[in-house]
Design an enzyme around this catalytic site. Sequence first.
Site, PDB file in Angstrom:
ATOM      1  N   ASP A 151       0.825  -1.202   0.000  1.00 49.44           N
ATOM      2  CA  ASP A 151       0.000   0.000   0.000  1.00 49.44           C
ATOM      3  C   ASP A 151       0.867   1.263   0.000  1.00 49.44           C
ATOM      4  O   ASP A 151       0.618   2.207   0.748  1.00 49.44           O
ATOM      5  CB  ASP A 151      -0.973  -0.014   1.180  1.00 49.44           C
ATOM      6  CG  ASP A 151      -2.079   1.041   1.027  1.00 49.44           C
ATOM      7  OD1 ASP A 151      -2.342   1.447  -0.125  1.00 49.44           O
ATOM      8  OD2 ASP A 151      -2.671   1.433   2.046  1.00 49.44           O
ATOM      9  N   HIS A 194      -3.322   1.010  11.826  1.00 48.54           N
ATOM     10  CA  HIS A 194      -3.022  -0.402  11.539  1.00 48.54           C
ATOM     11  C   HIS A 194      -1.519  -0.611  11.433  1.00 48.54           C
ATOM     12  O   HIS A 194      -0.765   0.338  11.225  1.00 48.54           O
ATOM     13  CB  HIS A 194      -3.688  -0.817  10.227  1.00 48.54           C
ATOM     14  CG  HIS A 194      -3.543   0.212   9.131  1.00 48.54           C
ATOM     15  ND1 HIS A 194      -4.484   1.188   8.885  1.00 48.54           N
ATOM     16  CD2 HIS A 194      -2.545   0.443   8.252  1.00 48.54           C
ATOM     17  CE1 HIS A 194      -4.074   1.959   7.890  1.00 48.54           C
ATOM     18  NE2 HIS A 194      -2.894   1.536   7.482  1.00 48.54           N
ATOM     19  N   GLN A 262      -3.110  -5.218   6.212  1.00 51.38           N
ATOM     20  CA  GLN A 262      -3.063  -4.076   7.135  1.00 51.38           C
ATOM     21  C   GLN A 262      -4.041  -4.347   8.277  1.00 51.38           C
ATOM     22  O   GLN A 262      -5.257  -4.250   8.086  1.00 51.38           O
ATOM     23  CB  GLN A 262      -3.437  -2.778   6.407  1.00 51.38           C
ATOM     24  CG  GLN A 262      -2.334  -2.268   5.482  1.00 51.38           C
ATOM     25  CD  GLN A 262      -2.827  -1.231   4.480  1.00 51.38           C
ATOM     26  OE1 GLN A 262      -3.797  -1.481   3.756  1.00 51.38           O
ATOM     27  NE2 GLN A 262      -2.179  -0.079   4.410  1.00 51.38           N
ATOM     28  N   ARG A 292       1.730  13.587  10.158  1.00 48.22           N
ATOM     29  CA  ARG A 292       0.487  13.365   9.409  1.00 48.22           C
ATOM     30  C   ARG A 292      -0.204  12.146   9.997  1.00 48.22           C
ATOM     31  O   ARG A 292       0.307  11.028   9.924  1.00 48.22           O
ATOM     32  CB  ARG A 292       0.794  13.124   7.939  1.00 48.22           C
ATOM     33  CG  ARG A 292      -0.412  12.717   7.097  1.00 48.22           C
ATOM     34  CD  ARG A 292       0.060  12.265   5.730  1.00 48.22           C
ATOM     35  NE  ARG A 292      -0.992  11.924   4.794  1.00 48.22           N
ATOM     36  CZ  ARG A 292      -1.611  10.742   4.717  1.00 48.22           C
ATOM     37  NH1 ARG A 292      -1.344   9.790   5.599  1.00 48.22           N
ATOM     38  NH2 ARG A 292      -2.508  10.523   3.783  1.00 48.22           N
ATOM     39  N   ASP A 294      -2.508   9.388   9.854  1.00 47.65           N
ATOM     40  CA  ASP A 294      -3.116   8.663   8.751  1.00 47.65           C
ATOM     41  C   ASP A 294      -4.460   8.054   9.160  1.00 47.65           C
ATOM     42  O   ASP A 294      -4.592   7.498  10.249  1.00 47.65           O
ATOM     43  CB  ASP A 294      -2.155   7.539   8.330  1.00 47.65           C
ATOM     44  CG  ASP A 294      -2.655   6.767   7.134  1.00 47.65           C
ATOM     45  OD1 ASP A 294      -2.834   7.382   6.072  1.00 47.65           O
ATOM     46  OD2 ASP A 294      -2.884   5.543   7.248  1.00 47.65           O
ATOM     47  N   GLU A 336      -5.603  13.460   8.478  1.00 42.54           N
ATOM     48  CA  GLU A 336      -5.980  12.959   7.156  1.00 42.54           C
ATOM     49  C   GLU A 336      -7.340  12.295   7.294  1.00 42.54           C
ATOM     50  O   GLU A 336      -7.454  11.113   7.577  1.00 42.54           O
ATOM     51  CB  GLU A 336      -4.966  11.964   6.602  1.00 42.54           C
ATOM     52  CG  GLU A 336      -5.224  11.613   5.137  1.00 42.54           C
ATOM     53  CD  GLU A 336      -5.666  10.174   4.858  1.00 42.54           C
ATOM     54  OE1 GLU A 336      -6.101   9.896   3.734  1.00 42.54           O
ATOM     55  OE2 GLU A 336      -5.601   9.309   5.752  1.00 42.54           O
ATOM     56  N   HIS A 400      -0.808  11.526  -3.249  1.00 47.38           N
ATOM     57  CA  HIS A 400      -0.583  10.134  -3.669  1.00 47.38           C
ATOM     58  C   HIS A 400      -1.889   9.344  -3.766  1.00 47.38           C
ATOM     59  O   HIS A 400      -1.901   8.243  -4.284  1.00 47.38           O
ATOM     60  CB  HIS A 400       0.360   9.470  -2.680  1.00 47.38           C
ATOM     61  CG  HIS A 400      -0.307   9.261  -1.346  1.00 47.38           C
ATOM     62  ND1 HIS A 400      -0.632  10.318  -0.512  1.00 47.38           N
ATOM     63  CD2 HIS A 400      -0.757   8.152  -0.741  1.00 47.38           C
ATOM     64  CE1 HIS A 400      -1.239   9.829   0.557  1.00 47.38           C
ATOM     65  NE2 HIS A 400      -1.330   8.529   0.447  1.00 47.38           N
ATOM     66  N   ASP A 401      -2.974   9.879  -3.190  1.00 43.39           N
ATOM     67  CA  ASP A 401      -4.243   9.150  -3.196  1.00 43.39           C
ATOM     68  C   ASP A 401      -5.147   9.615  -4.330  1.00 43.39           C
ATOM     69  O   ASP A 401      -4.851  10.560  -5.053  1.00 43.39           O
ATOM     70  CB  ASP A 401      -4.953   9.315  -1.845  1.00 43.39           C
ATOM     71  CG  ASP A 401      -4.459   8.306  -0.817  1.00 43.39           C
ATOM     72  OD1 ASP A 401      -4.011   7.218  -1.220  1.00 43.39           O
ATOM     73  OD2 ASP A 401      -4.524   8.623   0.383  1.00 43.39           O
ATOM     74  N   ARG A 525      -4.057   3.965  -8.262  1.00 44.07           N
ATOM     75  CA  ARG A 525      -3.338   5.127  -7.720  1.00 44.07           C
ATOM     76  C   ARG A 525      -1.886   5.161  -8.203  1.00 44.07           C
ATOM     77  O   ARG A 525      -1.243   6.206  -8.170  1.00 44.07           O
ATOM     78  CB  ARG A 525      -3.374   5.103  -6.179  1.00 44.07           C
ATOM     79  CG  ARG A 525      -4.758   5.429  -5.622  1.00 44.07           C
ATOM     80  CD  ARG A 525      -4.791   5.312  -4.117  1.00 44.07           C
ATOM     81  NE  ARG A 525      -4.473   3.954  -3.658  1.00 44.07           N
ATOM     82  CZ  ARG A 525      -4.290   3.621  -2.389  1.00 44.07           C
ATOM     83  NH1 ARG A 525      -4.394   4.524  -1.451  1.00 44.07           N
ATOM     84  NH2 ARG A 525      -4.019   2.373  -2.053  1.00 44.07           N
TER      85      ARG A 525
HETATM   86  C1  GLC Z   1      -4.311   6.719   4.014  1.00 41.25           C
HETATM   87  C2  GLC Z   1      -3.290   6.809   2.916  1.00 41.25           C
HETATM   88  C3  GLC Z   1      -3.595   5.818   1.862  1.00 41.25           C
HETATM   89  C4  GLC Z   1      -3.602   4.460   2.476  1.00 41.25           C
HETATM   90  C5  GLC Z   1      -4.539   4.392   3.672  1.00 41.25           C
HETATM   91  C6  GLC Z   1      -4.257   3.185   4.507  1.00 41.25           C
HETATM   92  O1  GLC Z   1      -5.555   7.074   3.616  1.00 41.25           O
HETATM   93  O2  GLC Z   1      -3.275   8.110   2.406  1.00 41.25           O
HETATM   94  O3  GLC Z   1      -2.673   5.883   0.828  1.00 41.25           O
HETATM   95  O4  GLC Z   1      -4.037   3.540   1.520  1.00 41.25           O
HETATM   96  O5  GLC Z   1      -4.355   5.458   4.551  1.00 41.25           O
HETATM   97  O6  GLC Z   1      -3.091   3.369   5.278  1.00 41.25           O
HETATM   98  C1  GLC Z   2     -10.740   6.511   1.781  1.00 45.95           C
HETATM   99  C2  GLC Z   2     -10.327   6.811   3.162  1.00 45.95           C
HETATM  100  C3  GLC Z   2      -9.058   7.575   3.164  1.00 45.95           C
HETATM  101  C4  GLC Z   2      -8.023   6.938   2.281  1.00 45.95           C
HETATM  102  C5  GLC Z   2      -8.542   6.668   0.946  1.00 45.95           C
HETATM  103  C6  GLC Z   2      -7.544   5.902   0.156  1.00 45.95           C
HETATM  104  O1  GLC Z   2     -11.167   7.648   1.152  1.00 45.95           O
HETATM  105  O2  GLC Z   2     -11.316   7.547   3.822  1.00 45.95           O
HETATM  106  O3  GLC Z   2      -8.589   7.659   4.457  1.00 45.95           O
HETATM  107  O4  GLC Z   2      -6.972   7.815   2.091  1.00 45.95           O
HETATM  108  O5  GLC Z   2      -9.700   5.934   1.041  1.00 45.95           O
HETATM  109  O6  GLC Z   2      -8.033   5.781  -1.115  1.00 45.95           O
END
Ligand code: GLC
Ligand code: GLC
Length: 658
Positions: A151, A194, A262, A292, A294, A336, A400-401, A525
């Site tokens: 991930d 996680h 995870q 940050r 997460d 986030e 990155h998302d 992504r």
């Molecule tokens: C956050 C990250 C995302 C990841 C997810 C699980 O949302 O930005 O890239 O997949 O958390 O850790």
């Molecule tokens: C969802 C989650 C976010 C994560 C994202 C990853 O939107 O809420 O935390 O970054 O998925 O794609």
Amino acid sequence: MNTPNTTWFNRHSSASFARLMPRLRHRFSAVPEPEWQAFAARMERHFPRLFIILHELYGQHYDFFYHLECILATAVERWVARPDELKALDAVRETDPSWYQSHQLIGYILYVDLFAGDLKRLCERIPYLKEIGVTYLHLMPIFKCPTGDNDGGYAISSYREIEPRLGTMDQLAELTRHLRTHGISLCLDFVFNHTSDEHEWAQRALQNSLEHQEYYRMYDDRALPDQFEQTVRSVFPDEHPGCFTYRSRIRKWVWTTFKNYQWDLNYENPAVFNRMADEMLFLANQGVEVLRLDAVAFLWKRLGTSCENLPEAHRLIQAFNALVRIAAPAMVFKSEAIVHPDEVARYIAEDECQLSYNPLLMALLWNALATREVGLLRHSLRKRFALPTNTAWVNYIRCHDDIGWTFSDDDARELGINPADHRRFLNDFFTGQHPASFANGLPFQLNPITGDQRISGMAASLCGLERARQAGDERLADLAIRRLLLLHGIILTIGGIPLIYAGDEIGTLNDYRFRDHPDQEGDSRWVHRLPFDWERADDRRDPATPEGRLFAGLLKLIRVRQNNAAFTRSETEVIDTGNPHVLGYFRQHFEQSVLVLANFTEQVQDIQAVRLRQLGLRRTQTDIVSGQLVTASQSLKLDPYQFMVLVRTRTPETPTSP
Ligand code: GLC
Ligand code: GLC
């Protein structure tokens, strides 16, 4: 949560403090008295709220006081181990606690391997970051993670070891020192919802250690998982529908919100809170200035709820916040939460997360480009942009998302927009299926049950540069670059910290090679997670190339921000420009008042002279982006996608009485 009354708390909090402090002092008797006094003062200040929160979360445990003492001991230990230069930074930040509201801040996000190869070589790239004016650097996860699919590093196997491909802890320390001497603050992730299933705790759990199984959420059969899944959404439905993964070795269902490797931590267990507090303060001691947080929405689970944004999730973050104020006060939190805007806002507070991503602005900027109208953006900003004092947005266009359409359905309906239809339109638009589209994006995580879908793609491809290149069409390329500059102009001036996603400054396009990569093909992504192209970056100095135009344009906008105090803090007055295609907002700082205007269409747009006068524009103004003079005596014309920053033209100095 148990919530006895305030008097009860005050009494118990003071009594606990009085009992615990001498014990801690005794354990850490080597600390010189004056230092201890300063630390104890911080502890005294923040202990009451820490006590209340921990009591709410864990007060029902018979050994609550034992856990409380362990948590405080963790804070002391980490503070004792904190390097002197960071303690010095603590002192500086304590006198200037809202440093992150400065207009000097320019953020940049990168993957260490994709941008530079490893931590050592990243040091050599600092001059490039300085050229852009970066003062805040977010490194995507760099800690040890499983080989193959991980991930993007968000499955952490050790919070204390750097992923060997990227370097060592010593190199991180070295990098951080370099960054600090160049005035760049480091931001790292705390992936605390996680761990990966290769983390030592998970490995022990797989070997049937009961203690470690209680670090996670595990179930012997489907009874509870089935009940939870009635109300919980799938974040990665492509990967696994639902949120549990069966592990045959221990014959248990493990809670896995994201990918199946995870494992969600169990914060109902106070030992988990303590262990993670230790990991967090360890990170702080590596020189992290912005942490940050997460996936904050998912920290706590309760049957019959969506298991997102529960009150306990907030309490956990507040408790972590109190520990940081005690043991590493130079560090602040960035939330986030990519959820409904009402919920995003709830994480933002001085005693919770001082900073937060602004997913609403991000999504609505893309929305405004697609619709060529600013109505929903303006309406939502007016309702939702203001923040409590000493907090700030982190504004971004891409990261990155994926892009999720997390605007409020109510906001949309208030403007007569049907939210579900509109999201379908946006997905069609950004995957290039809509006739009016200029975008090349990929769908991400289509949920067949809810119809929900998100979008992947690099900003330049979503802005039309990819199509323009394919068609060899200069005019389309020009429009795409204008769109990119427009979006960046807004995140640089609207208030908060602007974050630039590595590669966007040179118009990097989508990279489809992930489709040939077995660990990446299932996750679109990766189309926007690609090696930084240093050869193309070299063209940034050549104004005849699109890279050169974009880069120069962006640098100019960055200087506009950094040279004008009006862009400190997040106070913004969003106005009605009288033209549905032009966004406008005022920024005010002492005497300086600045009006920002942004045309979201490929046509020339007018703002009526009478409207300009109603907005208080009496004298001549200068657009500090183009240098053009503007008077309110005639209507103002904005070129396609023009971004203007109007500042009152300085009149000759008139002598002022002392
Ligand atoms: C956050 C990250 C995302 C990841 C997810 C699980 O949302 O930005 O890239 O997949 O958390 O850790
Ligand atoms: C969802 C989650 C976010 C994560 C994202 C990853 O939107 O809420 O935390 O970054 O998925 O794609």
